[in-house]
Design an enzyme around this catalytic site. Structure first.
Site, PDB file in Angstrom:
ATOM      1  N   HIS A  47     -26.776  68.193 -18.439  1.00 16.67           N
ATOM      2  CA  HIS A  47     -27.165  68.868 -19.675  1.00 16.67           C
ATOM      3  C   HIS A  47     -28.662  69.113 -19.723  1.00 16.67           C
ATOM      4  O   HIS A  47     -29.398  68.430 -20.431  1.00 16.67           O
ATOM      5  CB  HIS A  47     -26.704  68.056 -20.894  1.00 16.67           C
ATOM      6  CG  HIS A  47     -25.228  68.136 -21.115  1.00 16.67           C
ATOM      7  ND1 HIS A  47     -24.500  67.176 -21.762  1.00 16.67           N
ATOM      8  CD2 HIS A  47     -24.347  69.104 -20.779  1.00 16.67           C
ATOM      9  CE1 HIS A  47     -23.227  67.543 -21.809  1.00 16.67           C
ATOM     10  NE2 HIS A  47     -23.112  68.705 -21.207  1.00 16.67           N
ATOM     11  N   CYS A 103     -20.288  61.489 -11.864  1.00 18.46           N
ATOM     12  CA  CYS A 103     -21.068  60.286 -11.566  1.00 18.46           C
ATOM     13  C   CYS A 103     -20.119  59.134 -11.230  1.00 18.46           C
ATOM     14  O   CYS A 103     -19.138  58.910 -11.947  1.00 18.46           O
ATOM     15  CB  CYS A 103     -21.942  59.907 -12.760  1.00 18.46           C
ATOM     16  SG  CYS A 103     -22.830  58.365 -12.471  1.00 18.46           S
ATOM     17  N   GLU A 133     -17.816  64.116 -21.233  1.00 18.69           N
ATOM     18  CA  GLU A 133     -17.396  62.864 -20.572  1.00 18.69           C
ATOM     19  C   GLU A 133     -16.178  62.272 -21.280  1.00 18.69           C
ATOM     20  O   GLU A 133     -15.252  61.776 -20.628  1.00 18.69           O
ATOM     21  CB  GLU A 133     -18.548  61.855 -20.568  1.00 18.69           C
ATOM     22  CG  GLU A 133     -18.147  60.573 -19.835  1.00 18.69           C
ATOM     23  CD  GLU A 133     -19.187  59.475 -19.918  1.00 18.69           C
ATOM     24  OE1 GLU A 133     -20.400  59.767 -19.911  1.00 18.69           O
ATOM     25  OE2 GLU A 133     -18.778  58.297 -19.980  1.00 18.69           O
TER      26      GLU A 133
HETATM   27  S1  SF4 Z   1     -23.311  57.685 -16.175  1.00 18.18           S
HETATM   28 FE1  SF4 Z   1     -24.231  58.326 -14.270  1.00 18.18          FE
HETATM   29  S2  SF4 Z   1     -24.946  60.427 -14.643  1.00 18.18           S
HETATM   30 FE2  SF4 Z   1     -24.546  59.523 -16.644  1.00 18.18          FE
HETATM   31  S3  SF4 Z   1     -26.548  58.729 -17.286  1.00 18.18           S
HETATM   32 FE3  SF4 Z   1     -25.455  57.049 -16.263  1.00 18.18          FE
HETATM   33  S4  SF4 Z   1     -26.071  57.076 -14.100  1.00 18.18           S
HETATM   34 FE4  SF4 Z   1     -26.656  59.043 -15.068  1.00 18.18          FE
END
Ligand code: SF4
EC number: 1.17.7.4
Length: 320
Positions: A47, A103, A133
């Site tokens: 984002h 991720c 997510e």
């Molecule tokens: S879940 Fe993964 S992509 Fe999302 S902020 Fe945490 S480390 Fe970064």
């Protein structure tokens, strides 16, 4: 010439890109280098408008859904936020060459939810509705298998079918404090609930919030470099505000800064969400340097050395 007023900038550390974001951006860059343009990307890879515009200029084509992509041999990348199960299924059905930039810490939550489901548990997902997510995690399991909990009020009101057969997982980019409040309500109401030790909030979210907590009480204002649709950036702004910063704002570029908000300040905290590049932090410092005599200090809350390897098909040792 009038001399500039002094301003101390306190940089939060860590800030900016996390290992998951680096991996996601590298996935698109590497796919472009190996296969050429176009590389299709479902949803903003991370984002951040600056990142997305840069990749677009190199040949990435961003879509919201796979049905916007023509039949193609070009790579199709899924964003760092993760996707519902029917997306890779659809990609497979259409013979797309898909690359999953989800991720690994989001994938871990998907796996936890799948294990709870296999064990027949009723699953609660603590998160914000409509965030990609959350859509992706809900979409790992059949409709109705996971219920969304957004607030402590939701946790207090939830009526399970069987209070001894419950489990919870969380979004990775939530407020540590809000989430621990929700988890405390669930654990108190349902002592046998299964779940992670604390929550599933990732290391990057945790560390960036910890740094803001250290800096916010010692500065007059805080700028969080990040986008309004970036969950972890929004949480950093909230944390700064709760820790007593009267002016705590998001900025995507230096041009977003409303200078009147910063009149009369002597100290400014500066941080960046996990999807915001350091070049924008520098751009904002440059804009302040035009108006103030800057001194800069860094306050650190944690060391980070996480690294997530690229999807297998893009690794240098991948079979041709
Ligand atoms: S879940 Fe993964 S992509 Fe999302 S902020 Fe945490 S480390 Fe970064």
């Amino acid at each position: 010439m009038l001399s500039k007023p002094p301003l101390k900038i306190v940089l939060c550390s860590p800030r900016g890109f996390c290992a998951g974001v680096v991996r996601a951006i590298d996935t698109v860059e590497r796919a472009l280098a190996l296969y050429g343009a176009p590389v299709y990307v479902r949803h903003e890879i991370v984002h951040n408008r600056y990142v997305v515009d840069n990749l677009r200029a190199k040949g990435a084509v961003f879509v919201e859904e796979l049905d916007e992509i023509p039949d193609t041999k070009a790579p199709v990348v899924f964003s760092a936020h993760g996707v519902p199960k029917d997306v890779p299924e659809e990609a497979h059905r259409r013979n797309f060459f898909s690359l999953d930039a989800t991720c690994p810490l989001v994938t871990k939550v998907h796996r936890e939810a799948a294990i709870h489901y296999k064990r027949g548990r009723e699953i609660l997902l603590i998160g914000h509705s409509h965030h990609p997510e959350v859509v992706g995690t809900l979409g790992q399991l059949p409709e109705g298998a996971v219920s969304l909990i957004e607030t402590t009020a939701d946790a207090e009101a939830y009526q399970p079918k069987n209070p001894d057969n419950l489990a919870f997982v969380t979004q990775t980019t939530l407020s540590i404090d809000d989430t621990s409040g929700i988890v405390a309500v669930l654990r108190q109401r349902f002592p046998n609930i299964s779940g992670p030790h604390k929550e599933d909030i990732c290391y990057a979210t945790t560390n960036r919030q910890a740094a803001v907590k250290k800096v916010a009480p010692i500065v007059d204002a805080m700028i969080v470099v990040g986008a309004p649709n970036s969950s972890n950036s929004l949480r950093l702004r909230e944390v700064a505000e709760r820790e007593g910063c009267k002016v705590a704002v998001l900025a995507q570029r230096a041009s977003d800064i409303e200078w009147s908000q910063f009149e009369g300040i002597a100290t400014l905290g500066l941080t960046a969400g996990a999807s915001a590049p350091e070049v924008i932090v520098e751009e904002i410092m440059g804009a302040f340097a035009e108006r103030y005599e800057l001194s800069v200090e860094t306050v650190s809350a944690a060391e980070e050395n996480e690294f997530f390897p690229l999807p297998r098909a893009l690794r240098p040792d991948a079979a041709e």
